[in-house]
Design an enzyme around this catalytic site. Structure first.
Site, PDB file in Angstrom:
ATOM      1  N   CYS A  48      -3.442 -77.392  -4.105  1.00 14.33           N
ATOM      2  CA  CYS A  48      -3.272 -76.906  -2.446  1.00 14.33           C
ATOM      3  C   CYS A  48      -2.352 -75.928  -2.606  1.00 14.33           C
ATOM      4  O   CYS A  48      -1.799 -74.611  -1.669  1.00 14.33           O
ATOM      5  CB  CYS A  48      -2.848 -77.950  -1.730  1.00 14.33           C
ATOM      6  SG  CYS A  48      -4.418 -78.755  -0.935  1.00 14.33           S
ATOM      7  N   PHE A  49      -0.725 -75.681  -3.603  1.00 21.04           N
ATOM      8  CA  PHE A  49       0.226 -75.237  -4.214  1.00 21.04           C
ATOM      9  C   PHE A  49       0.172 -74.256  -5.225  1.00 21.04           C
ATOM     10  O   PHE A  49       0.954 -72.983  -5.211  1.00 21.04           O
ATOM     11  CB  PHE A  49       0.979 -76.012  -4.542  1.00 21.04           C
ATOM     12  CG  PHE A  49       0.933 -76.976  -3.159  1.00 21.04           C
ATOM     13  CD1 PHE A  49       2.016 -76.633  -1.434  1.00 21.04           C
ATOM     14  CD2 PHE A  49       1.116 -78.322  -3.292  1.00 21.04           C
ATOM     15  CE1 PHE A  49       1.698 -77.304  -0.654  1.00 21.04           C
ATOM     16  CE2 PHE A  49       0.828 -79.451  -2.044  1.00 21.04           C
ATOM     17  CZ  PHE A  49       1.288 -78.806  -0.948  1.00 21.04           C
TER      18      PHE A  49
END
Length: 649
Positions: free
Chosen positions: A616-617
């Site tokens: 997600c990052f």
């Protein structure tokens, strides 16, 4: 007809004579000559049954300037002699005019003038009459525009008669003129004249560019214009002024709005994408409110997907559980039924898109990968079930386009043209059959086919039946004048006739979510880069756009080992690491610098751990390994066993 050609000879030589004497300045007489030449060239039909001239000009006696000639001597420059003995020669057309009426000389001199003026913008604006309603010099720009419009494809795309330097000069003129026009309009509110001629020039160039790329797309963009337009777009979004059918704008930047409608190629693709995306969002909010949808904007729209039946469960979510208007709802989330505890902050969606792309484009029988790795629909996938899957694929592509999630596929450009509603041209054969394109298509385009080839606008299909490419095609003979029309019709038939139902189903699904008119500002290359991103090519780009946490820096030994590993690895391993960290094998069109958030490497103190990732990052958690061998061994293990799922997150 013969008088028209004779007069063209006279007028073109009057122009050349005027240029030689350097009197083609803002002189009403010389400009009237130029205007008349434009009218004559535009009125010449593409072919004649009879012609009065031939390439040696045996029935024309050219006027010779004598030392005693006066500067104002503009008598007839050609004396027609023996005009009754006319030589029959077919195909007298623009090529003949260009080569024999010295129009090339006029065009090149005009380009030289414009080239010199680009270096001095103030003189350029004065020359073209930015705020002068009756500028005479605009006639010359009209002449250049007409030349670009009337050039046959074989002349234009050889880049001999109109060079790429010419094209860059013309684009620079457009940029300088529009930038100055915008400043004058905004700062002084003075009416800008002749802007339509500038946009006509751009329109002519962009039409040529749509058939076959002539310069880089970035050469068309003007950052000055995009910057102003983006500010206005942000205001419109906040005030909910954007509608699906028009662009509303404040009076201050109405000029930019008109430019966007008429010349979208001036604006960077990000600006155009920004407009499409936010227009769709606002329309969705408005429509849901009208239909009494009381769901909060923060309510998550969850797609339940089974990895074991990926296509089936996805089809149910896209085609059965949701109406078309529901596909644009915010807060899209994916939840795999096998891992219900996993929270989708973005990484699960990216993994889902990658897995579904593999299932649809590689593992199914819907698509065929050619030798050049381009994907086209399979001709055999024409049954009703397959067509429903193509419609579903169209919706899936549109959803990903809206959500700015890249499709891991390499579509053939003519497929993307079909989605954009753009015309297929002979140049598109290059991406399907390069041998036919080079040996047949280009040969017909670039050579005189008179008395060499006898063809009609008709082809044979697989069953041996004759198919007309146009109405009454079998009785229409292919000539030098209509051969481009024939090539376009021939290639259009070859590319689409066996897969048209598949293409139409794909297009229907896509346009269910994103209407066709919203895509009109994109060209094929821009659309491809926005839909599919691009495959990573440069380790240097990756390295220079990487962020570091936990004590790592670009000079750290472990970081050096990592990029050495990337440089010496196969392409497949590089893409595997990219997918492991970001969830996708694609990056934005302008490289890693546009990856959001940036690719980041975080230092882990425990050297016994395996590398892990927070998809997600875009975060790689990398232990501080003390040797290249250790790092290589650990990464190989992770990329073999844990590239999919969240086992190493």
């Amino acid at each position: 007809k013969s008088n028209t050609i004779a007069t063209t000879f006279v007028v073109s030589n009057l122009c050349v004579h005027a240029i030689h004497r350097e009197v083609l300045s803002p002189n009403p007489f010389s400009l009237h000559i130029l205007e008349y030449l434009q009218i004559l060239i535009a009125s010449i039909p593409p072919a004649f049954n009879e012609s009065f001239a031939h390439s040696t000009h045996s029935d024309l006696i050219p006027y010779r300037e004598t030392p005693n000639s006066k500067k104002s001597d503009f008598k007839t420059h050609f004396v027609l002699s023996n005009t009754s003995q006319r030589v029959s020669k077919p195909s007298l057309n623009f090529r003949f005019i260009w080569n024999n009426c010295r129009v090339d000389f006029i065009f090149n001199r005009m380009m030289d003038t414009l080239s010199n003026l680009v270096a001095i913008p103030d003189q350029l604006f004065d020359y073209l009459g930015l705020v002068k309603e009756n500028s005479k010099n605009i006639t010359r720009l009209q002449f250049v525009i007409m030349m670009i419009r009337y050039f046959p494809d074989d002349y234009f795309y050889s880049f001999v008669y109109i060079t790429r330097d010419h094209l860059k000069i013309l684009i620079n003129i457009v940029h300088l003129y529009i930038e100055q026009a915008l400043k004058v309009f905004i700062e002084s509110n003075v009416q800008v004249h002749h802007l339509s001629f500038i946009t006509d020039l751009l329109l002519s160039l962009s039409k040529r560019h749509a058939v076959q790329p002539i310069i880089e797309n970035s050469s068309f963009y003007t950052t000055f214009l995009s910057r102003y337009f983006k500010k206005d777009l942000e205001k419109m979004v906040k005030q909910h002024l954007v509608s699906s059918n028009s662009i509303r704008s404040s009076t201050q930047v109405d000029l930019i709005t008109q430019l966007f409608k008429r010349s979208p190629c001036l604006f960077h693709m990000k600006i155009k994408y920004f407009l499409v995306r936010y227009t769709l969002k606002l329309n969705s909010i408005t429509q849901n409110s009208r239909n009494g949808d009381t769901l909060s904007r923060k309510t998550k729209d969850i797609y339940l997907i089974s990895k074991k039946s990926l296509i089936t469960s996805s089809y149910a979510e896209f085609m059965k559980k949701r109406k078309r208007r529901d596909m644009i709802k915010p807060h899209w989330r994916v939840q795999f039924t096998e891992n219900p505890e996993t929270i989708d902050l973005y990484g699960v969606r990216r993994e889902y898109v990658t897995l579904l792309c593999k299932a649809l484009f590689l593992d199914s029988n819907l698509w065929v990968e050619q030798e050049n790795y381009y994907l086209i629909p399979s001709a055999s996938a024409s049954d009703s079930n397959s067509l429903m899957l193509f419609e579903f694929t169209g919706r899936f592509l549109a959803k990903c386009f809206f959500e700015n999630m890249f499709i891991d596929a390499n579509f053939c450009p003519f497929v993307l043209k079909f989605l954009l509603g753009k015309r297929v041209t002979y140049h598109d054969m290059k991406f399907v059959d390069e041998i036919m394109y080079k040996n047949q298509i280009l040969w017909v385009r670039d050579n005189d086919i008179t008395d060499i080839l006898y063809m009609t606008f008709c082809v044979s299909n697989e069953a041996g039946e004759n198919v007309d490419l146009v109405e009454n095609g079998r009785s229409k003979v292919v000539t030098n004048e209509n051969k481009i029309d024939y090539l376009n019709a021939f290639v259009n038939y070859k590319l689409k006739h066996s897969i048209e139902p598949q293409l139409r189903a794909l297009m229907k699904g896509f346009h269910d979510i994103i209407p066709l008119h919203m895509l009109s500002s994109f060209d094929t290359q821009e659309f491809s880069e926005l839909l599919c991103g691009k495959t990573f090519h440069s380790v240097d780009d990756w390295k220079s756009n990487t962020d570091f946490k936990g004590g790592y820096s670009l000079s750290s030994k472990t970081i050096g080992y990592l990029f050495e590993y990337l440089r010496t690895s196969t392409k497949e391993k590089q893409l595997a690491l990219l997918q492991f960290v970001t969830g996708s094998r694609r990056i934005p069109h302008d490289g890693f610098r546009s990856l959001k958030p940036l690719f980041t490497i975080q230092r882990l103190v425990n050297r016994e751990l395996l590398p892990s990732a927070s998809v997600c990052f875009n975060l790689l958690k990398l232990p501080e390994y003390q040797s290249y061998a250790t790092l290589s061994q650990k990464l190989d293990l992770v990329l073999t066993e844990g590239i999919e799922g969240f086992a190493f997150s």
